[in-house]
Scaffold this motif. Structure first.
Motif, PDB file in Angstrom:
ATOM      1  N   HIS A  94      11.250  34.828 -48.300  1.00 38.70           N
ATOM      2  CA  HIS A  94      11.840  33.826 -49.194  1.00 38.70           C
ATOM      3  C   HIS A  94      13.261  34.197 -49.621  1.00 38.70           C
ATOM      4  CE1 HIS A  94      12.106  30.708 -52.219  1.00 38.70           C
ATOM      5  NE2 HIS A  94      12.526  31.626 -53.074  1.00 38.70           N
ATOM      6  N   LYS A  96      15.274  36.486 -48.269  1.00 41.41           N
ATOM      7  CA  LYS A  96      16.144  36.814 -47.133  1.00 41.41           C
ATOM      8  C   LYS A  96      17.111  37.959 -47.447  1.00 41.41           C
ATOM      9  CE  LYS A  96      16.041  32.032 -45.423  1.00 41.41           C
ATOM     10  NZ  LYS A  96      14.730  31.809 -45.828  1.00 41.41           N
ATOM     11  N   SER A  99      19.510  39.093 -44.563  1.00 42.68           N
ATOM     12  CA  SER A  99      20.620  38.155 -44.337  1.00 42.68           C
ATOM     13  C   SER A  99      21.643  38.234 -45.463  1.00 42.68           C
ATOM     14  CB  SER A  99      20.100  36.719 -44.231  1.00 42.68           C
ATOM     15  OG  SER A  99      19.280  36.579 -43.115  1.00 42.68           O
ATOM     16  N   TYR A 153      28.340  27.985 -48.167  1.00 46.49           N
ATOM     17  CA  TYR A 153      27.177  28.208 -49.024  1.00 46.49           C
ATOM     18  C   TYR A 153      26.513  26.881 -49.382  1.00 46.49           C
ATOM     19  CZ  TYR A 153      24.315  29.402 -53.035  1.00 46.49           C
ATOM     20  OH  TYR A 153      23.262  29.533 -53.905  1.00 46.49           O
ATOM     21  N   SER A 156      24.772  25.470 -46.396  1.00 48.63           N
ATOM     22  CA  SER A 156      23.523  26.170 -46.074  1.00 48.63           C
ATOM     23  C   SER A 156      22.424  25.790 -47.065  1.00 48.63           C
ATOM     24  CB  SER A 156      23.733  27.687 -46.038  1.00 48.63           C
ATOM     25  OG  SER A 156      23.871  28.208 -47.329  1.00 48.63           O
ATOM     26  N   MET A 157      22.769  25.571 -48.337  1.00 51.36           N
ATOM     27  CA  MET A 157      21.786  25.141 -49.324  1.00 51.36           C
ATOM     28  C   MET A 157      21.288  23.727 -48.991  1.00 51.36           C
ATOM     29  SD  MET A 157      21.162  27.542 -51.476  1.00 51.36           S
ATOM     30  CE  MET A 157      21.285  28.617 -50.086  1.00 51.36           C
ATOM     31  N   ASP A 158      22.207  22.850 -48.568  1.00 56.94           N
ATOM     32  CA  ASP A 158      21.819  21.511 -48.154  1.00 56.94           C
ATOM     33  C   ASP A 158      20.867  21.573 -46.962  1.00 56.94           C
ATOM     34  OD1 ASP A 158      23.290  20.285 -50.139  1.00 56.94           O
ATOM     35  OD2 ASP A 158      24.954  19.718 -48.839  1.00 56.94           O
ATOM     36  N   ASN A 159      21.182  22.415 -45.998  1.00 56.12           N
ATOM     37  CA  ASN A 159      20.325  22.551 -44.813  1.00 56.12           C
ATOM     38  C   ASN A 159      18.957  23.093 -45.185  1.00 56.12           C
ATOM     39  OD1 ASN A 159      22.307  21.557 -43.133  1.00 56.12           O
ATOM     40  ND2 ASN A 159      23.080  23.575 -42.557  1.00 56.12           N
ATOM     41  N   GLN A 160      18.912  24.047 -46.112  1.00 62.37           N
ATOM     42  CA  GLN A 160      17.627  24.601 -46.551  1.00 62.37           C
ATOM     43  C   GLN A 160      16.786  23.545 -47.246  1.00 62.37           C
ATOM     44  OE1 GLN A 160      18.150  28.146 -48.873  1.00 62.37           O
ATOM     45  NE2 GLN A 160      18.759  29.378 -47.125  1.00 62.37           N
ATOM     46  N   SER A 161      17.429  22.746 -48.103  1.00 63.51           N
ATOM     47  CA  SER A 161      16.653  21.723 -48.817  1.00 63.51           C
ATOM     48  C   SER A 161      16.181  20.637 -47.859  1.00 63.51           C
ATOM     49  CB  SER A 161      17.448  21.137 -49.978  1.00 63.51           C
ATOM     50  OG  SER A 161      18.518  20.347 -49.511  1.00 63.51           O
ATOM     51  N   THR A 163      15.451  21.146 -44.685  1.00 57.79           N
ATOM     52  CA  THR A 163      14.386  21.763 -43.909  1.00 57.79           C
ATOM     53  C   THR A 163      13.091  21.805 -44.721  1.00 57.79           C
ATOM     54  OG1 THR A 163      15.996  23.137 -42.752  1.00 57.79           O
ATOM     55  CG2 THR A 163      13.712  23.830 -42.631  1.00 57.79           C
ATOM     56  N   SER A 164      13.184  22.125 -46.004  1.00 63.75           N
ATOM     57  CA  SER A 164      11.972  22.195 -46.828  1.00 63.75           C
ATOM     58  C   SER A 164      11.420  20.808 -47.134  1.00 63.75           C
ATOM     59  CB  SER A 164      12.242  22.962 -48.120  1.00 63.75           C
ATOM     60  OG  SER A 164      13.175  22.270 -48.920  1.00 63.75           O
TER      61      SER A 164
END
Length: 166
Positions: A94, A96, A99, A153, A156-161, A163-164
């Motif tokens: 969770h 990471k 990374s 940043y 990447s947060m947009d992509n994570q949200s 994806t979830s």
């Protein structure tokens, strides 16, 4: 030997305002990245070692009859160790930490090297005779780097949200 960047900045041919701006913009960002890299490195390696050590004990204790009472129920030691390993691996996945460590270490080194080039008036600053002449270029490069980093940043947060959400 740890470099005293505050003293190095103070020794440059800069105005008091420029000194403060470099400390607020470059030095504070470098220190944040450096600290975050160290914390993520420590977390990653500490948790990895715990997983390895507990993972080694699980097959050794597989036939064990050792029981531990938790909330009035008896659990086998292998079950408890397995749960602990699963929790730690989940935390590592969770957060990471590996990374994060690499990301912050890379940023810290990019910023550090840029600052050291500025202080030495070398590479892209070699055309300048005084730090005050190179100040505008240096601050532009640092600000541009920080803007790009912020944009990456957020993306990447947009992509994570996204994806979830799927």
């Amino acid at each position: 030997m740890k470099i005293q960047y505050d003293n190095l900045i103070d020794s440059c041919s800069l105005s008091d305002e420029q000194n403060l701006a470099i400390k607020a913009t470059w030095l504070s960002y470098f220190k944040i990245c450096d600290k975050n890299a160290w914390v993520a490195w420590w977390n990653y390696h500490a948790l990895s070692i715990i997983v390895i050590v507990l993972g080694v004990f699980i097959p050794i204790l597989e036939g064990s009859t050792i029981k531990v009472e938790i909330l009035g129920k008896n659990f086998g030691i292998v079950s408890i160790l397995g749960i602990i390993v699963a929790i730690i691996v989940g935390i590592m996945s969770h957060w990471k930490f590996e990374s994060r460590w690499k990301h912050y270490r890379l940023n810290a080194e990019i910023i550090r090297v840029e600052g050291e080039d500025f202080f030495a008036l070398s590479n892209k600053y070699s055309e300048f005779e005084k730090h005050s002449d190179a100040y505008e270029k240096f601050m532009g490069i640092i600000t541009s780097f920080k803007r790009k980093e912020t944009k990456l940043y957020i993306e990447s947060m947009d992509n994570q949200s996204k994806t979830s959400d799927d």
